[in-house]
Write a protein that holds these residues in place. Sequence first.
Motif, PDB file in Angstrom:
ATOM      1  N   CYS A  12       0.890  -1.164  -0.101  1.00  0.00           N
ATOM      2  CA  CYS A  12      -0.034  -0.256  -0.064  1.00  0.00           C
ATOM      3  C   CYS A  12       0.886   1.239   0.174  1.00  0.00           C
ATOM      4  N   ILE A  13       1.817   1.093   0.852  1.00  0.00           N
ATOM      5  CA  ILE A  13       2.885   2.604   0.868  1.00  0.00           C
ATOM      6  C   ILE A  13       3.563   2.680  -0.437  1.00  0.00           C
ATOM      7  N   VAL A  14       4.003   1.424  -1.167  1.00  0.00           N
ATOM      8  CA  VAL A  14       4.691   1.654  -2.420  1.00  0.00           C
ATOM      9  C   VAL A  14       3.599   2.187  -3.464  1.00  0.00           C
ATOM     10  N   ILE A  31       9.347  19.143 -16.372  1.00  0.00           N
ATOM     11  CA  ILE A  31       9.859  18.058 -15.097  1.00  0.00           C
ATOM     12  C   ILE A  31      11.474  18.478 -15.540  1.00  0.00           C
ATOM     13  N   ASP A  32      11.901  19.176 -14.415  1.00  0.00           N
ATOM     14  CA  ASP A  32      13.367  19.585 -14.416  1.00  0.00           C
ATOM     15  C   ASP A  32      13.900  19.125 -13.238  1.00  0.00           C
ATOM     16  N   GLY A  33      15.182  19.660 -12.974  1.00  0.00           N
ATOM     17  CA  GLY A  33      15.866  19.148 -11.848  1.00  0.00           C
ATOM     18  C   GLY A  33      15.129  18.949 -10.463  1.00  0.00           C
ATOM     19  N   PRO A  34      14.453  20.115 -10.077  1.00  0.00           N
ATOM     20  CA  PRO A  34      14.070  19.952  -8.631  1.00  0.00           C
ATOM     21  C   PRO A  34      12.855  19.048  -8.473  1.00  0.00           C
ATOM     22  N   VAL A  35      11.994  18.808  -9.613  1.00  0.00           N
ATOM     23  CA  VAL A  35      10.943  17.801  -9.503  1.00  0.00           C
ATOM     24  C   VAL A  35      11.575  16.418  -9.565  1.00  0.00           C
ATOM     25  N   ILE A  36      12.678  16.138 -10.271  1.00  0.00           N
ATOM     26  CA  ILE A  36      13.098  14.987 -10.192  1.00  0.00           C
ATOM     27  C   ILE A  36      13.830  14.839  -8.962  1.00  0.00           C
ATOM     28  N   MET A  37      14.529  15.615  -8.252  1.00  0.00           N
ATOM     29  CA  MET A  37      15.242  15.597  -7.059  1.00  0.00           C
ATOM     30  C   MET A  37      13.998  15.336  -5.721  1.00  0.00           C
ATOM     31  N   THR A  38      13.006  15.764  -6.071  1.00  0.00           N
ATOM     32  CA  THR A  38      12.015  15.623  -5.022  1.00  0.00           C
ATOM     33  C   THR A  38      11.620  14.400  -4.998  1.00  0.00           C
ATOM     34  N   LEU A  39      11.284  13.668  -6.148  1.00  0.00           N
ATOM     35  CA  LEU A  39      10.750  12.438  -6.524  1.00  0.00           C
ATOM     36  C   LEU A  39      11.863  11.449  -6.012  1.00  0.00           C
ATOM     37  N   VAL A  40      13.021  11.786  -6.130  1.00  0.00           N
ATOM     38  CA  VAL A  40      14.312  10.901  -5.818  1.00  0.00           C
ATOM     39  C   VAL A  40      14.333  10.773  -4.037  1.00  0.00           C
ATOM     40  N   ILE A  41      14.290  11.752  -3.619  1.00  0.00           N
ATOM     41  CA  ILE A  41      14.287  11.986  -2.139  1.00  0.00           C
ATOM     42  C   ILE A  41      13.165  11.146  -1.538  1.00  0.00           C
ATOM     43  N   SER A  42      11.932  11.651  -2.098  1.00  0.00           N
ATOM     44  CA  SER A  42      10.631  11.098  -1.552  1.00  0.00           C
ATOM     45  C   SER A  42      10.987   9.534  -1.669  1.00  0.00           C
ATOM     46  N   ALA A  43      11.137   9.015  -2.855  1.00  0.00           N
ATOM     47  CA  ALA A  43      11.535   7.480  -2.838  1.00  0.00           C
ATOM     48  C   ALA A  43      12.519   6.925  -1.752  1.00  0.00           C
ATOM     49  N   ALA A  44      13.504   7.707  -1.450  1.00  0.00           N
ATOM     50  CA  ALA A  44      14.523   7.477  -0.337  1.00  0.00           C
ATOM     51  C   ALA A  44      13.842   7.176   0.909  1.00  0.00           C
ATOM     52  N   LEU A  45      12.896   8.219   1.141  1.00  0.00           N
ATOM     53  CA  LEU A  45      12.235   8.292   2.553  1.00  0.00           C
ATOM     54  C   LEU A  45      11.059   7.323   2.535  1.00  0.00           C
ATOM     55  N   VAL A  46      10.617   6.700   1.065  1.00  0.00           N
ATOM     56  CA  VAL A  46       9.622   5.508   1.165  1.00  0.00           C
ATOM     57  C   VAL A  46      10.286   4.382   1.495  1.00  0.00           C
ATOM     58  N   PHE A  47      10.953   4.186   0.512  1.00  0.00           N
ATOM     59  CA  PHE A  47      11.643   2.749   0.253  1.00  0.00           C
ATOM     60  C   PHE A  47      12.603   2.367   1.338  1.00  0.00           C
ATOM     61  N   ILE A  48      13.563   3.352   1.929  1.00  0.00           N
ATOM     62  CA  ILE A  48      14.557   2.622   2.831  1.00  0.00           C
ATOM     63  C   ILE A  48      13.811   2.060   4.047  1.00  0.00           C
ATOM     64  N   PRO A  49      12.655   2.946   4.803  1.00  0.00           N
ATOM     65  CA  PRO A  49      12.144   2.250   5.858  1.00  0.00           C
ATOM     66  C   PRO A  49      11.394   0.903   5.310  1.00  0.00           C
TER      67      PRO A  49
END
Length: 57
Positions: A12-14, A31-49
């Motif tokens: 469900c989280i994924v 879709i530029d650098g800040p959008v991509i970095m936001t998605l990458v950071i959010s992925a790390a915050l979701v997938f690591i835990p």
Amino acid sequence: MRRPLSKSQSVCIVLLWAALCYIVLTTAERIDGPVIMTLVISAALVFIPVIKSLKRG
């Protein structure tokens, strides 16, 4: 110590994260650098835990 996430909770989280990414990517004007970095950071915050929880459980 907290109880590990169940597999259904992890799924469900994924899926919610994927829906968020879809919404962000389809509604963004550019879709530029800040959008991509936001998605990458959010992925790390979701997938690591989630991955840590699955390894414990």
